[in-house]
Every structure is written in C-alpha cells, then in structure tokens.
Motif scaffolding. Structure first.
Motif, short mmCIF file in Angstrom:
data_model
loop_
_atom_site.label_atom_id
_atom_site.label_comp_id
_atom_site.label_asym_id
_atom_site.label_seq_id
_atom_site.Cartn_x
_atom_site.Cartn_y
_atom_site.Cartn_z
N GLY A 259 0.79 -1.23 0.00
CA GLY A 259 0.00 0.00 0.00
C GLY A 259 0.82 1.27 0.00
O GLY A 259 0.28 2.35 -0.26
N GLY A 260 2.11 1.17 0.30
CA GLY A 260 2.96 2.36 0.27
C GLY A 260 3.45 2.64 -1.14
O GLY A 260 3.81 1.72 -1.88
N HIS A 261 3.44 3.90 -1.52
CA HIS A 261 3.91 4.25 -2.87
C HIS A 261 4.39 5.69 -2.91
O HIS A 261 4.03 6.52 -2.07
CB HIS A 261 2.80 4.04 -3.91
CG HIS A 261 1.56 4.87 -3.66
ND1 HIS A 261 1.47 6.19 -4.02
CD2 HIS A 261 0.38 4.55 -3.09
CE1 HIS A 261 0.28 6.65 -3.68
NE2 HIS A 261 -0.40 5.67 -3.12
N GLY A 262 5.23 5.97 -3.90
CA GLY A 262 5.70 7.32 -4.15
C GLY A 262 4.94 7.96 -5.28
O GLY A 262 3.97 7.39 -5.80
N ALA A 263 5.38 9.14 -5.70
CA ALA A 263 4.74 9.88 -6.78
C ALA A 263 5.23 9.37 -8.14
O ALA A 263 6.33 8.81 -8.25
CB ALA A 263 5.03 11.36 -6.65
N PRO A 264 4.44 9.55 -9.20
CA PRO A 264 4.86 9.13 -10.53
C PRO A 264 6.07 9.93 -11.03
O PRO A 264 6.25 11.10 -10.69
CB PRO A 264 3.63 9.41 -11.41
CG PRO A 264 2.48 9.51 -10.45
CD PRO A 264 3.06 10.08 -9.20
N PHE A 265 6.89 9.28 -11.85
CA PHE A 265 8.04 9.94 -12.46
C PHE A 265 8.40 9.21 -13.75
O PHE A 265 8.04 8.04 -13.94
CB PHE A 265 9.23 9.99 -11.51
CG PHE A 265 9.72 8.63 -11.05
CD1 PHE A 265 10.73 7.96 -11.71
CD2 PHE A 265 9.16 8.03 -9.93
CE1 PHE A 265 11.18 6.72 -11.30
CE2 PHE A 265 9.60 6.79 -9.49
CZ PHE A 265 10.61 6.13 -10.18
N PRO A 266 9.15 9.84 -14.66
CA PRO A 266 9.51 9.19 -15.93
C PRO A 266 10.63 8.18 -15.75
O PRO A 266 11.57 8.41 -14.98
CB PRO A 266 9.95 10.37 -16.81
CG PRO A 266 10.41 11.41 -15.84
CD PRO A 266 9.55 11.26 -14.63
N TRP A 267 10.54 7.07 -16.46
CA TRP A 267 11.55 6.02 -16.40
C TRP A 267 11.68 5.38 -17.77
O TRP A 267 10.83 5.57 -18.63
CB TRP A 267 11.15 4.97 -15.35
CG TRP A 267 12.26 4.04 -14.96
CD1 TRP A 267 12.37 2.70 -15.24
CD2 TRP A 267 13.42 4.39 -14.19
NE1 TRP A 267 13.53 2.20 -14.69
CE2 TRP A 267 14.20 3.21 -14.05
CE3 TRP A 267 13.88 5.58 -13.63
CZ2 TRP A 267 15.41 3.20 -13.37
CZ3 TRP A 267 15.07 5.57 -12.93
CH2 TRP A 267 15.83 4.39 -12.81
N ALA A 268 12.74 4.66 -18.00
CA ALA A 268 12.96 4.00 -19.29
C ALA A 268 13.57 2.63 -19.08
O ALA A 268 14.24 2.39 -18.07
CB ALA A 268 13.86 4.85 -20.18
N ARG A 269 13.33 1.74 -20.03
CA ARG A 269 13.99 0.44 -20.07
C ARG A 269 14.45 0.19 -21.50
O ARG A 269 13.71 0.45 -22.45
CB ARG A 269 13.05 -0.69 -19.64
CG ARG A 269 12.66 -0.68 -18.18
CD ARG A 269 12.07 -2.03 -17.76
NE ARG A 269 11.01 -2.45 -18.65
CZ ARG A 269 10.73 -3.73 -18.95
NH1 ARG A 269 11.48 -4.70 -18.47
NH2 ARG A 269 9.72 -4.03 -19.74
N ALA A 270 15.68 -0.32 -21.63
CA ALA A 270 16.22 -0.59 -22.96
C ALA A 270 17.02 -1.88 -22.93
O ALA A 270 17.94 -2.03 -22.11
CB ALA A 270 17.10 0.56 -23.44
N GLY A 271 16.65 -2.83 -23.79
CA GLY A 271 17.44 -4.03 -23.97
C GLY A 271 18.73 -3.71 -24.71
O GLY A 271 18.99 -2.56 -25.07
N SER A 272 19.52 -4.73 -25.00
CA SER A 272 20.85 -4.49 -25.57
C SER A 272 20.78 -3.81 -26.94
O SER A 272 21.54 -2.89 -27.22
CB SER A 272 21.64 -5.79 -25.65
OG SER A 272 20.96 -6.76 -26.43
N ARG A 273 19.86 -4.26 -27.80
CA ARG A 273 19.76 -3.63 -29.12
C ARG A 273 19.31 -2.19 -29.03
O ARG A 273 19.86 -1.30 -29.69
CB ARG A 273 18.80 -4.43 -30.01
CG ARG A 273 19.31 -5.78 -30.45
CD ARG A 273 18.48 -6.33 -31.59
NE ARG A 273 17.08 -6.46 -31.22
CZ ARG A 273 16.12 -6.81 -32.08
NH1 ARG A 273 16.42 -7.03 -33.35
NH2 ARG A 273 14.86 -6.93 -31.68
N ALA A 274 18.31 -1.95 -28.19
CA ALA A 274 17.80 -0.60 -28.04
C ALA A 274 18.84 0.31 -27.41
O ALA A 274 19.01 1.47 -27.83
CB ALA A 274 16.52 -0.60 -27.21
N LEU A 275 19.54 -0.19 -26.40
CA LEU A 275 20.53 0.65 -25.73
C LEU A 275 21.68 0.99 -26.66
O LEU A 275 22.20 2.11 -26.66
CB LEU A 275 21.04 -0.04 -24.47
CG LEU A 275 21.94 0.82 -23.57
CD1 LEU A 275 21.24 2.11 -23.17
CD2 LEU A 275 22.36 0.03 -22.33
#
Length: 221
Positions: free
Chosen positions: A170-186
C-alpha cells in the motif's frame, strides 16, 4: 513531484534502510517491475565483479543505490564516487566506506569532464526517462577518452513510461519518468548520443555494454 523527490520518498528509502523488499516499479497500466533490493544491499556478485574488473581510472557510479560497487572500488584503493538522489542510499554508501553525493546526474558534478569510467548499473539507464539524453549528458561528465559501462534490460524492450515506486503493501511514491532498454535498443540510444559499443557481455543473466566515444568529434554534443 519531481523525479528527485519521488526517489527520496518512502517506500524506497525504507527498503534501503532495512535492506529488504519487496519493492516494485508500477507502470500506469498496472505492470510491475520487481526491484532487487536484497541483491543491491549485499556484496558484489560475479556479474558485478565483471563490471568492476573493466573499470579503469576514476569511477563515477550514477544512481549508486546502497553503494556496493563504490565501496568495493574504495576497498581496492580506487578513486570512486557514487551519485544518488536518495539520502538513505548515500548514507548507506558512506557507512560501507564509499564516497557519495546526494544529487542528480543532471546537476553539476565534481571533476566534471575528467572521470575515466561512468557506471549505469541496475537499470539506471532509465534515469530521466530518456536514455539518449542521459548518454549525451555523460559526454560532459567523462573525459574525452572515458567510457560508460551500462547494464541493459534483460529483455528486448525499448520504452519510456511513467512509473512509481511501490512496496506491495500500500505504500507508494509519486509518478516519475523512467525508461527500459534491452541491448539492441541501448546500443541504438548510444549511437544517437555519440557513443559506440566496444564490448558486450552477459553473466548471471545480466547483460552489459561498454561504450566508447565515437571517433568523430562532431558526434559529441
């Protein structure tokens, strides 16, 4: 609330304080990404060691968390500094014998432009929600001959999204931008930001890229 403020709020600091999860990043559609708090709060494993063995010169660990990599480098007599926006992460790093500052990588840093190695480990290519922008920033952080060692997402993904930290209770923080990139994308983000992949390796199910500046000075922002 800013990204910086979101990561400074509980439940993230609480999990670092105890060294235990559960802890997740929740996307707006309900998808959960488990965060490996217990691994982050223990000594470096063999995959971490493969990163440490490739570090050269002075090392800046961006998003150092509880400081296992910075502390391991310090124990070897290496000059290393962690940067993290969580006060508890910085405090834990200091308790382990490492050096760390509580600030964002997008703020002015000590010895800017003179670091030999910058680390983006444990998903920290997601900082700011834009891997290309983050890697462009690192051109101003590392030396002209420096390198970046970055950990990829373990799946073939390239996404920028809004998330928030949750503890599953039930505990949570505020929304923020994040990213994920696999090896090809990175690798593609790196090329756009003026880097080239000099090495790729996988150990213990984790994949890493070593990035060197592209030869052309025009590639640097």
């Amino acid at each position: 609330m800013t990204t910086t403020t979101a990561w400074r709020a509980d439940p993230y600091d609480c999990a670092l304080r105890t060294g235990r999860g559960p802890l997740f990043l929740r996307r707006h559609d309900g998808w959960l990404l488990p965060l490996e708090i217990e691994r982050w709060c223990t000594a470096p494993d063999s995959a971490d060691r493969s990163v440490l063995d490739r570090c050269r010169g002075t090392v800046l660990d961006i998003g150092c968390g509880p400081g296992r990599l910075v502390a391991a480098l310090a124990a070897e007599g290496r000059r290393a500094l962690g940067v993290d926006i969580s006060p508890e992460a910085v405090a834990r790093t200091l308790r382990l014998g490492g050096s760390a500052l509580c600030q964002s990588v997008f703020e002015p840093l000590p010895a800017e432009g003179r670091w030999d190695t910058a680390l983006l480990i444990d998903g920290n290519t997601g900082i700011g929600g834009d891997p290309t922008a983050l890697l462009r920033r690192l051109h101003r952080v590392v030396s002209p001959s420096g390198r970046v060692i970055a950990e990829c997402a373990p799946v073939d993904v390239d996404e920028c999204c809004e998330v928030r930290v949750e503890d599953g209770r039930g505990g949570h923080g505020a929304p923020f931008p994040w990213a994920r990139a696999g090896s090809r994308a990175l690798a593609a983000h790196a090329r756009r930001a003026g880097w080239e992949v000099s090495e790729q390796w996988t150990l213990e199910g984790r994949t890493f890229l070593s990035l060197a500046p592209q030869p052309s000075a025009a590639a640097r922002p």
